[in-house]
Design a protein around this motif. Structure first.
Motif, PDB file in Angstrom:
ATOM      1  N   MET A   1     -12.704  -4.303  -5.671  1.00  0.00           N
ATOM      2  CA  MET A   1     -12.451  -3.840  -3.994  1.00  0.00           C
ATOM      3  C   MET A   1     -13.797  -3.310  -3.636  1.00  0.00           C
ATOM      4  O   MET A   1     -14.394  -2.469  -4.106  1.00  0.00           O
ATOM      5  N   THR A   2     -13.894  -3.918  -2.297  1.00  0.00           N
ATOM      6  CA  THR A   2     -15.185  -3.208  -1.629  1.00  0.00           C
ATOM      7  C   THR A   2     -15.027  -1.755  -0.987  1.00  0.00           C
ATOM      8  O   THR A   2     -13.564  -1.428  -0.893  1.00  0.00           O
ATOM      9  N   ASP A   3     -15.847  -0.982  -1.095  1.00  0.00           N
ATOM     10  CA  ASP A   3     -15.837   0.162  -0.507  1.00  0.00           C
ATOM     11  C   ASP A   3     -15.762   0.274   1.130  1.00  0.00           C
ATOM     12  O   ASP A   3     -16.817  -0.024   1.656  1.00  0.00           O
ATOM     13  N   SER A   4     -14.584   0.408   1.567  1.00  0.00           N
ATOM     14  CA  SER A   4     -14.359   0.519   2.840  1.00  0.00           C
ATOM     15  C   SER A   4     -14.205   1.962   3.399  1.00  0.00           C
ATOM     16  O   SER A   4     -13.738   2.652   2.924  1.00  0.00           O
ATOM     17  N   TRP A   5     -14.852   1.868   4.856  1.00  0.00           N
ATOM     18  CA  TRP A   5     -14.827   3.439   5.433  1.00  0.00           C
ATOM     19  C   TRP A   5     -13.147   3.836   5.582  1.00  0.00           C
ATOM     20  O   TRP A   5     -12.837   4.828   5.628  1.00  0.00           O
ATOM     21  N   GLN A   6     -12.629   2.702   5.869  1.00  0.00           N
ATOM     22  CA  GLN A   6     -11.096   2.972   6.089  1.00  0.00           C
ATOM     23  C   GLN A   6     -10.380   3.915   4.817  1.00  0.00           C
ATOM     24  O   GLN A   6      -9.283   4.507   4.786  1.00  0.00           O
ATOM     25  N   ASP A   7     -10.771   3.446   3.641  1.00  0.00           N
ATOM     26  CA  ASP A   7     -10.428   4.369   2.435  1.00  0.00           C
ATOM     27  C   ASP A   7     -10.937   5.808   2.432  1.00  0.00           C
ATOM     28  O   ASP A   7     -10.428   6.644   1.387  1.00  0.00           O
ATOM     29  N   HIS A   8     -11.939   5.898   3.094  1.00  0.00           N
ATOM     30  CA  HIS A   8     -12.662   7.386   3.150  1.00  0.00           C
ATOM     31  C   HIS A   8     -11.933   8.266   4.207  1.00  0.00           C
ATOM     32  O   HIS A   8     -12.002   9.520   4.147  1.00  0.00           O
ATOM     33  N   LEU A   9     -11.230   7.656   5.185  1.00  0.00           N
ATOM     34  CA  LEU A   9     -10.618   8.296   6.056  1.00  0.00           C
ATOM     35  C   LEU A   9      -9.163   8.844   5.913  1.00  0.00           C
ATOM     36  O   LEU A   9      -8.375   7.746   5.784  1.00  0.00           O
ATOM     37  N   VAL A  10      -8.820   9.853   5.623  1.00  0.00           N
ATOM     38  CA  VAL A  10      -7.558  10.227   5.197  1.00  0.00           C
ATOM     39  C   VAL A  10      -6.812  11.098   6.020  1.00  0.00           C
ATOM     40  O   VAL A  10      -7.193  12.030   7.184  1.00  0.00           O
ATOM     41  N   ILE A  11      -5.461  10.937   6.148  1.00  0.00           N
ATOM     42  CA  ILE A  11      -4.498  11.601   7.223  1.00  0.00           C
ATOM     43  C   ILE A  11      -3.623  12.722   5.951  1.00  0.00           C
ATOM     44  O   ILE A  11      -3.210  12.370   5.050  1.00  0.00           O
ATOM     45  N   ARG A  12      -3.850  13.896   6.799  1.00  0.00           N
ATOM     46  CA  ARG A  12      -3.199  14.990   6.022  1.00  0.00           C
ATOM     47  C   ARG A  12      -2.043  15.780   6.779  1.00  0.00           C
ATOM     48  O   ARG A  12      -2.528  16.459   7.858  1.00  0.00           O
ATOM     49  N   PRO A  13      -0.803  15.401   6.361  1.00  0.00           N
ATOM     50  CA  PRO A  13       0.044  16.157   7.099  1.00  0.00           C
ATOM     51  C   PRO A  13       0.018  17.592   6.919  1.00  0.00           C
ATOM     52  O   PRO A  13      -0.078  18.167   5.839  1.00  0.00           O
ATOM     53  N   GLN A  14       0.291  18.253   8.005  1.00  0.00           N
ATOM     54  CA  GLN A  14      -0.067  19.888   8.043  1.00  0.00           C
ATOM     55  C   GLN A  14       1.137  20.643   7.456  1.00  0.00           C
ATOM     56  O   GLN A  14       1.113  21.803   7.075  1.00  0.00           O
ATOM     57  N   TYR A  15       2.357  19.716   7.441  1.00  0.00           N
ATOM     58  CA  TYR A  15       3.402  20.377   6.787  1.00  0.00           C
ATOM     59  C   TYR A  15       4.427  19.194   6.504  1.00  0.00           C
ATOM     60  O   TYR A  15       4.186  18.334   7.317  1.00  0.00           O
ATOM     61  N   PRO A  16       5.584  19.459   6.074  1.00  0.00           N
ATOM     62  CA  PRO A  16       6.582  18.271   5.716  1.00  0.00           C
ATOM     63  C   PRO A  16       6.904  17.942   7.251  1.00  0.00           C
ATOM     64  O   PRO A  16       7.526  18.824   8.164  1.00  0.00           O
ATOM     65  N   LEU A  17       6.915  16.481   7.563  1.00  0.00           N
ATOM     66  CA  LEU A  17       7.099  16.351   8.917  1.00  0.00           C
ATOM     67  C   LEU A  17       8.411  15.788   9.316  1.00  0.00           C
ATOM     68  O   LEU A  17       8.715  15.544  10.372  1.00  0.00           O
ATOM     69  N   GLY A  18       9.418  15.559   8.241  1.00  0.00           N
ATOM     70  CA  GLY A  18      10.846  15.678   8.403  1.00  0.00           C
ATOM     71  C   GLY A  18      11.008  14.054   9.077  1.00  0.00           C
ATOM     72  O   GLY A  18      11.905  14.218  10.094  1.00  0.00           O
ATOM     73  N   ALA A  19      10.402  12.913   8.671  1.00  0.00           N
ATOM     74  CA  ALA A  19      10.532  11.594   9.113  1.00  0.00           C
ATOM     75  C   ALA A  19      11.910  11.232   8.872  1.00  0.00           C
ATOM     76  O   ALA A  19      12.274  11.338   7.591  1.00  0.00           O
TER      77      ALA A  19
END
Ligand SMILES: Cc1cc2nc3c(=O)[nH]c(=O)nc-3n(C[C@H](O)[C@H](O)[C@H](O)COP(=O)(O)O)c2cc1C
Length: 483
Positions: A1-19
Motif C-alpha cells: 500500500m502506498t503511503d498517501s497523505w490522506q492516511d496521515h490526515l485524521v479526523i477526531r470527534p471532540q465528543y460522541p456525535l450522536g449520529a
C-alpha cells in the motif's frame, strides 16, 4: 500500500456525535449546542458520515479511510460533499482535524468559530503556498499555536520541524522546496500538514504574483493583522480563549487599588466649581450636543486654572470610593465618578500636560481625582514639548495647545478581571471620557478636541513608567476659545 497523505490526515470527534440515520439519504448529528441534519446524501457519503461517529479504536479516522468508507458502498460517492459536511462539523467545534505520523500527532486544527471555513483540497497539484499575513504564531503554555484570524482556526503544533516549515513559508514555496531542507520526515506527512494548514487558513496557495486570495480581497488587504487580533479576542465567538469577566488572576495577584499611589511631587490644589451654580446656569444637554464641535485654535491668553479645575471636577472627580469586600475573592476597590467605566474600574489616570495655564507652571502633572489636586511629575521642557508638539502635529494645529489631557491606562485594573477584552474596554473608556470632555468643554465655552494617537515615548520618558504598566491611550486638547 502506498503511503498517501490522506492516511496521515485524521479526523477526531471532540465528543460522541450522536449520529443517527432517520431516512435513507439523511444523517442527523446531535451536537452539544445544536442538532444538524444533512440531507440528500448519496449512500456512500451517508455511510462515511456515520462511520465518523462509530470511529475506530484510536478515536480518530483518516481521510483516506473516510473516502474508502464512502466509495465502498458507492464508487461514485460525492467526495467533495463529504469534505463539505466534515467541514460543517469541524466549524461547529464537533471535530478536530490532525496530522499523525507513527502514532504521534504532528499538529491539530481546531475551529475557533462557527463562522470559520474549512476547504480541504483533495486533488494533488503542484501548489505554491505562502504564510498568511493573518497567521499569528505564539507560545501557549507548553504548546506552539498558529492561529488564523481570518479562517478562525487554531493549529496546535507538536513538531519543531513543522514550526520551521511555517517560517520557511514567509516566501512562496512548493512542497518539494521544503522537503529535504527543513522537513526531514516523509513527504506524505508534510503534504498532509500543508493541506491541513491551507484548510485552516494558516497558509494559502499563491497566484503567479506570489499573492494570496486575502491580498486581493479589499476588506482584508486593508486590515492590520493586529487590529483583527484585538477584535477576534475581544468578542465572543471568534476566539479559542474565554472572553469576559473570568477573574483569572484573582487567586494569583491582588487587585490594584482604585487610585494610583500618589506621585511624590509638589501638590497644587485646584479650584472647585460650585455645583449649585452649575445646576442653575449650565446649558441643557441637548444644546451642548448641538453646539459641540472640535476646535483646534486657541486664544493667545493662557487657560484659567479655574476652568481647568472645573473641567476635571465635572468629568473625572471621585464622588466616593467603595472598599473591597475581603470575603469576596472577586471584589476590588472601585470609585464612583460622573463618568461610567467598565467594571467601575476607572483604569484611566489623568495627566495634565500644561503649556499655558494661569498659576500653573509649564510641566506634566498628575490629577488626583479624590483630593482634586495636581501633582508635579516633571517640568523637563523637552518631554513636555514632545507631548504638546505631538498633539499639535496630530491636529495639524498652527500653535501648541495650552493643555493636553493625557489619559493613561493602569491596564492591570481591567486585566485582573477581564480576559480577552481588557484592552478593548480601556479604549471604550477613552471614548466615554472623550464624549464627557466634549460636552463639558462646550458647556463651559472652552475649545476642545480629541486626538487619535499620542507619543508613547514622551510619556514614558516623562514618567519613567513602562508602557505595559501605565500608558497613554487617549489625548484631549483644551484651551480658551479664539474669538
Ligand atoms: C476618537 C477620536 C479621535 C480623533 N482624533 C483626532 C486627531 O488626531 N486630530 C484631530 O485634529 N482631530 C481628531 N478628532 C476630532 C475629529 O476629527 C472630529 O470629531 C471630526 O472631524 C468631526 O468634527 P467635529 O468634532 O467638529 O464635529 C478625533 C475625534 C475622535 C472622536
Amino acid at each position: 500500500m502506498t503511503d498517501s497523505w490522506q492516511d496521515h490526515l485524521v479526523i477526531r470527534p471532540q465528543y460522541p456525535l450522536g449520529a443517527s440515520a432517520r431516512s435513507d439519504d439523511t444523517v442527523t448529528f446531535a451536537l452539544k449546542r445544536s442538532t444538524v441534519t444533512m440531507k440528500r446524501l448519496d449512500v456512500g457519503v451517508r455511510a462515511a458520515l456515520l462511520a465518523l461517529d462509530t470511529g475506530s479504536a484510536t478515536g480518530w479516522i483518516s481521510i483516506g479511510d473516510l473516502v474508502r468508507a464512502a466509495r465502498g458502498p458507492y464508487s461514485e460517492a460525492d467526495i467533495d460533499r463529504l469534505v463539505l459536511e466534515v467541514g460543517r462539523l469541524y466549524a461547529r467545534g464537533a471535530l478536530a482535524v490532525a496530522v499523525h505520523d507513527a502514532g504521534q500527532i504532528v499538529c491539530e486544527l481546531v475551529s475557533n468559530s462557527s463562522l470559520g471555513g474549512f476547504g480541504l483540497e483533495l486533488h494533488d497539484s503542484a501548489t505554491r503556498y505562502r504564510l498568511s499575513r493573518f497567521a499569528i504564531i505564539r507560545r501557549m503554555d507548553r504548546e506552539l499555536w498558529a492561529e488564523s484570524l481570518v479562517a478562525s482556526a487554531c493549529l496546535r503544533i507538536h513538531s519543531a520541524e513543522l514550526g520551521a516549515v511555517i517560517t520557511a513559508l514567509h516566501e512562496p514555496a512548493e512542497e518539494t522546496d521544503v522537503v529535504g531542507s527543513v522537513w526531514p520526515k516523509a513527504a506524505s506527512v508534510l503534504r498532509a500538514c500543508l493541506r491541513l494548514m491551507a484548510a485552516g487558513g494558516i497558509i494559502a496557495p499563491v497566484d503567479e504574483d506570489g499573492l494570496l486570495p486575502e491580498d486581493r480581497e479589499p476588506a482584508l488587504a486593508t486590515r492590520d493583522p493586529h487590529d483583527v487580533l484585538l477584535h477576534n479576542h475581544s468578542r465572543r465567538g471568534l476566539s479559542p480563549l474565554p472572553v469576559g469577566a473570568t477573574f483569572r488572576h484573582a487567586s494569583v495577584v491582588p487587585p490594584l487599588p482604585a487610585l494610583r499611589p500618589p506621585w511624590p511631587g509638589e501638590r497644587i490644589p485646584l479650584p472647585r466649581p460650585d455645583p449649585h451654580r452649575l445646576a442653575r446656569t449650565d446649558m441643557p444637554v441637548s444644546v451642548a450636543m448641538e453646539r459641540r464641535t472640535s476646535s483646534r485654535e486657541w486664544a493667545d491668553q493662557p487657560l484659567n486654572v479655574e476652568d481647568l479645575g472645573e473641567l476635571l471636577y465635572r468629568v473625572f472627580r471621585v464622588r466616593h470610593l467603595v472598599a473591597r469586600d475581603p470575603a469576596d475573592p472577586h471584589s476590588y476597590e472601585v470609585s464612583m465618578r460622573p463618568l461610567p467605566s467598565a467594571g467601575a474600574a476607572h483604569d484611566l489616570e489623568v495627566y495634565v500636560a500644561a503649556g499655558r495655564v494661569t498659576q500653573v507652571g509649564r510641566g506634566l502633572f498628575h490629577f488626583d481625582p479624590l483630593q482634586h489636586t495636581l501633582t508635579e511629575v516633571t517640568t523637563d521642557p523637552q518631554t513636555l514639548s514632545m507631548i504638546l508638539g505631538s498633539a499639535q502635529h496630530s491636529a495639524a494645529a498652527t500653535a501648541e495647545p495650552p493643555v493636553v489631557l493625557v489619559l493613561a491606562s493602569r491596564f492591570a485594573r481591567l486585566s485582573w478581571k477581564y480576559e480577552g477584552m481588557a484592552y478593548a474596554a480601556t479604549l471604550k473608556n477613552v471614548g466615554v471620557a472623550y464624549n464627557a470632555l466634549y460636552l463639558a468643554t462646550t458647556a463651559m465655552g472652552l475649545a476642545g478636541c480629541a486626538l487619535g494617537t499620542g507619543d508613547a515615548i514622551a510619556f514614558a520618558t516623562a514618567t519613567g513608567i513602562k508602557p505595559y504598566v501605565e500608558s497613554p491611550v487617549g489625548e484631549f486638547m483644551i484651551g480658551p476659545v479664539r474669538i
